[in-house]
Design a protein around this motif. Structure first.
Motif, PDB file in Angstrom:
ATOM      1  N   VAL A  42       5.633   5.194   2.060  1.00  0.00           N
ATOM      2  CA  VAL A  42       5.186   6.469   2.611  1.00  0.00           C
ATOM      3  C   VAL A  42       5.978   7.560   1.907  1.00  0.00           C
ATOM      4  CG1 VAL A  42       5.112   7.966   4.636  1.00  0.00           C
ATOM      5  CG2 VAL A  42       4.497   5.551   4.855  1.00  0.00           C
ATOM      6  N   VAL A  43       5.271   8.505   1.283  1.00  0.00           N
ATOM      7  CA  VAL A  43       5.901   9.604   0.563  1.00  0.00           C
ATOM      8  C   VAL A  43       5.458  10.910   1.213  1.00  0.00           C
ATOM      9  CG1 VAL A  43       6.152  10.782  -1.652  1.00  0.00           C
ATOM     10  CG2 VAL A  43       5.906   8.285  -1.581  1.00  0.00           C
ATOM     11  N   VAL A  44       6.419  11.678   1.733  1.00  0.00           N
ATOM     12  CA  VAL A  44       6.110  12.944   2.382  1.00  0.00           C
ATOM     13  C   VAL A  44       6.641  14.075   1.502  1.00  0.00           C
ATOM     14  CG1 VAL A  44       6.374  14.365   4.447  1.00  0.00           C
ATOM     15  CG2 VAL A  44       6.248  11.868   4.659  1.00  0.00           C
TER      16      VAL A  44
ATOM     17  N   ALA B 189       0.849  -1.197   0.000  1.00  0.00           N
ATOM     18  CA  ALA B 189       0.000   0.000   0.000  1.00  0.00           C
ATOM     19  C   ALA B 189       0.885   1.248   0.000  1.00  0.00           C
ATOM     20  CB  ALA B 189      -0.924  -0.001   1.205  1.00  0.00           C
ATOM     21  N   GLU B 190       0.285   2.407  -0.233  1.00  0.00           N
ATOM     22  CA  GLU B 190       1.057   3.651  -0.316  1.00  0.00           C
ATOM     23  C   GLU B 190       0.281   4.809   0.307  1.00  0.00           C
ATOM     24  OE1 GLU B 190       3.309   6.518  -3.642  1.00  0.00           O
ATOM     25  OE2 GLU B 190       2.213   4.719  -4.266  1.00  0.00           O
ATOM     26  N   LEU B 191       0.987   5.624   1.070  1.00  0.00           N
ATOM     27  CA  LEU B 191       0.454   6.870   1.613  1.00  0.00           C
ATOM     28  C   LEU B 191       1.277   8.015   1.068  1.00  0.00           C
ATOM     29  CD1 LEU B 191      -1.239   8.621   3.629  1.00  0.00           C
ATOM     30  CD2 LEU B 191       0.602   8.198   5.295  1.00  0.00           C
TER      31      LEU B 191
ATOM     32  N   ASP C 232       9.467   1.400   2.284  1.00  0.00           N
ATOM     33  CA  ASP C 232      10.099   2.436   1.469  1.00  0.00           C
ATOM     34  C   ASP C 232       9.526   3.785   1.882  1.00  0.00           C
ATOM     35  OD1 ASP C 232      11.099   4.117  -0.478  1.00  0.00           O
ATOM     36  OD2 ASP C 232      10.699   2.767  -2.143  1.00  0.00           O
ATOM     37  N   ILE C 233      10.347   4.610   2.514  1.00  0.00           N
ATOM     38  CA  ILE C 233       9.922   5.932   2.984  1.00  0.00           C
ATOM     39  C   ILE C 233      10.729   6.992   2.244  1.00  0.00           C
ATOM     40  CG2 ILE C 233       9.748   7.484   4.963  1.00  0.00           C
ATOM     41  CD1 ILE C 233       9.648   4.967   6.737  1.00  0.00           C
ATOM     42  N   THR C 234      10.024   7.968   1.652  1.00  0.00           N
ATOM     43  CA  THR C 234      10.682   9.060   0.930  1.00  0.00           C
ATOM     44  C   THR C 234      10.220  10.387   1.502  1.00  0.00           C
ATOM     45  OG1 THR C 234      10.805   7.761  -1.111  1.00  0.00           O
ATOM     46  CG2 THR C 234      11.041  10.145  -1.313  1.00  0.00           C
ATOM     47  N   ILE C 235      11.174  11.229   1.883  1.00  0.00           N
ATOM     48  CA  ILE C 235      10.860  12.545   2.441  1.00  0.00           C
ATOM     49  C   ILE C 235      11.536  13.606   1.587  1.00  0.00           C
ATOM     50  CG2 ILE C 235      11.051  14.046   4.463  1.00  0.00           C
ATOM     51  CD1 ILE C 235      11.287  11.455   6.152  1.00  0.00           C
TER      52      ILE C 235
ATOM     53  N   ALA D 113       3.664   8.101  14.397  1.00  0.00           N
ATOM     54  CA  ALA D 113       2.360   8.624  14.012  1.00  0.00           C
ATOM     55  C   ALA D 113       1.920   7.983  12.704  1.00  0.00           C
ATOM     56  CB  ALA D 113       2.436  10.138  13.857  1.00  0.00           C
ATOM     57  N   ILE D 114       2.884   7.768  11.792  1.00  0.00           N
ATOM     58  CA  ILE D 114       2.654   7.089  10.520  1.00  0.00           C
ATOM     59  C   ILE D 114       3.616   5.909  10.433  1.00  0.00           C
ATOM     60  CG2 ILE D 114       2.825   7.286   8.008  1.00  0.00           C
ATOM     61  CD1 ILE D 114       2.127  10.249   8.319  1.00  0.00           C
ATOM     62  N   VAL D 115       3.100   4.740  10.031  1.00  0.00           N
ATOM     63  CA  VAL D 115       3.952   3.554   9.925  1.00  0.00           C
ATOM     64  C   VAL D 115       3.792   2.901   8.563  1.00  0.00           C
ATOM     65  CG1 VAL D 115       4.305   1.198  10.751  1.00  0.00           C
ATOM     66  CG2 VAL D 115       4.048   3.059  12.386  1.00  0.00           C
TER      67      VAL D 115
END
Length: 302
Positions: free
Chosen positions: A91-93, A56-58, A118-121, A81-83
């Protein structure tokens, strides 16, 4: 008032994508949680606000994610807060504001990532845990892939169990007590180049325009000094024996003090001795009062 495992407001199902934005011209809207049971404990791999399942993706474009009212969460693993909660969870911020837990007993923070997540900020403002018993992982903690190219992160970033963080661009990471990046068994990369794999704490180096161009290890042992390598002090150091440098050493005092205390009156008991064919460089890159190297000989008349 739920105290059960996984009592978070939003769960993004596997294979689905959730985009959060706010196009209003005023103050952005807020997603928050209040657990009313006194002493409530969030257990397991728990998200305070949003849990992203495998595949999934946020995407966060704007809005405020506020978990700062959540107290005493039990956070033994990648929580926040977000996992990003599973393999290939993303998760893309890009913007917005993410506020971490008020207090945490473990990793905790604003954003957490499981193994193979996979987290991208690239933007936004991220605030870590206000109080953390573990003392690290207070903003972003990942067991997977973490890419940071922008945004403002207040608190430390940590990677563990073969996770990695790739740095580029002009992110602003304040860290906690100088601990900007914390490596357990992971690695730090600049672009495609691996620059650090040893467990420890690191600060981020930037050029005159604010672009990330390296990292430096933070020295946290308050009773010994390094003998070779490149380090920035993260604490005051008090030593009682002479330090020899068998290899080249570059040491940034970073506003901290080195104090040599001894009652020895024998010859050649100076705090630092640079051995033949080695080089010692002392600097202080802090913006405040420079650090001090001093000696206290406790024997009267020494």
């Amino acid at each position: 008032d739920a105290t059960a495992v996984n009592s978070y407001p939003i769960r993004v199902a596997s294979g689905k994508k959730l985009v959060i934005d706010d196009t209003a011209n005023g103050t952005p809207g807020t997603i928050s949680a209040v657990y009313t049971t006194e002493g409530a404990v969030l257990s397991g791999h728990t998200a305070g606000l949003v849990f992203v399942e495998s595949t999934a993706e946020l995407v966060v474009k704007n809005g405020i994610f506020d978990a700062s009212a959540v107290t005493n969460p039990y956070t033994p693993n990648a929580c926040g807060a977000i996992v990003a909660g599973g393999a290939n969870a993303k998760v893309v911020v890009e913007g917005g504001t993410i506020k971490g837990f008020k207090s945490a007993t473990g990793y905790g923070g604003a954003i957490g990532g499981y193994t193979n997540s996979d987290i991208t900020i690239s933007g936004g403002k991220i605030y870590g845990t206000e109080e953390s018993a573990a003392g690290y992982g207070t903003a972003v903690h990942s067991f997977g892939k973490l890419t940071i190219s922008g945004g403002e992160i207040s608190g430390s970033v940590s990677v563990a169990t073969n996770g990695n963080v790739t740095l580029s661009g002009k992110p602003v990471i304040s860290g906690t007590n100088g601990d900007v990046i914390i490596v357990d068994t992971g690695s730090i990369l600049l672009g495609e180049t691996e620059v650090a794999t040893a467990a420890g704490k690191y600060d981020v180096l930037t050029d005159t325009e604010g672009n990330v161009n390296g990292v430096v290890a933070v020295w946290t042992d308050n009773a010994n000094l390094p003998t070779s390598g490149t380090y920035k002090l993260g604490t005051d150091v008090t030593v009682t024996a002479r330090t020899l440098t068998p290899g080249d050493l570059t040491l940034d005092l970073n506003g901290h003090n080195i104090t040599y205390k001894t009652d020895v009156t024998a010859v050649a008991q100076q705090p630092l001795r640079v051995l033949k064919a080695t080089k010692l460089v002392i600097d202080d890159t802090s913006n405040g009062t420079p650090g001090t190297i001093s000696a206290v000989y406790t024997t009267e008349g020494a």
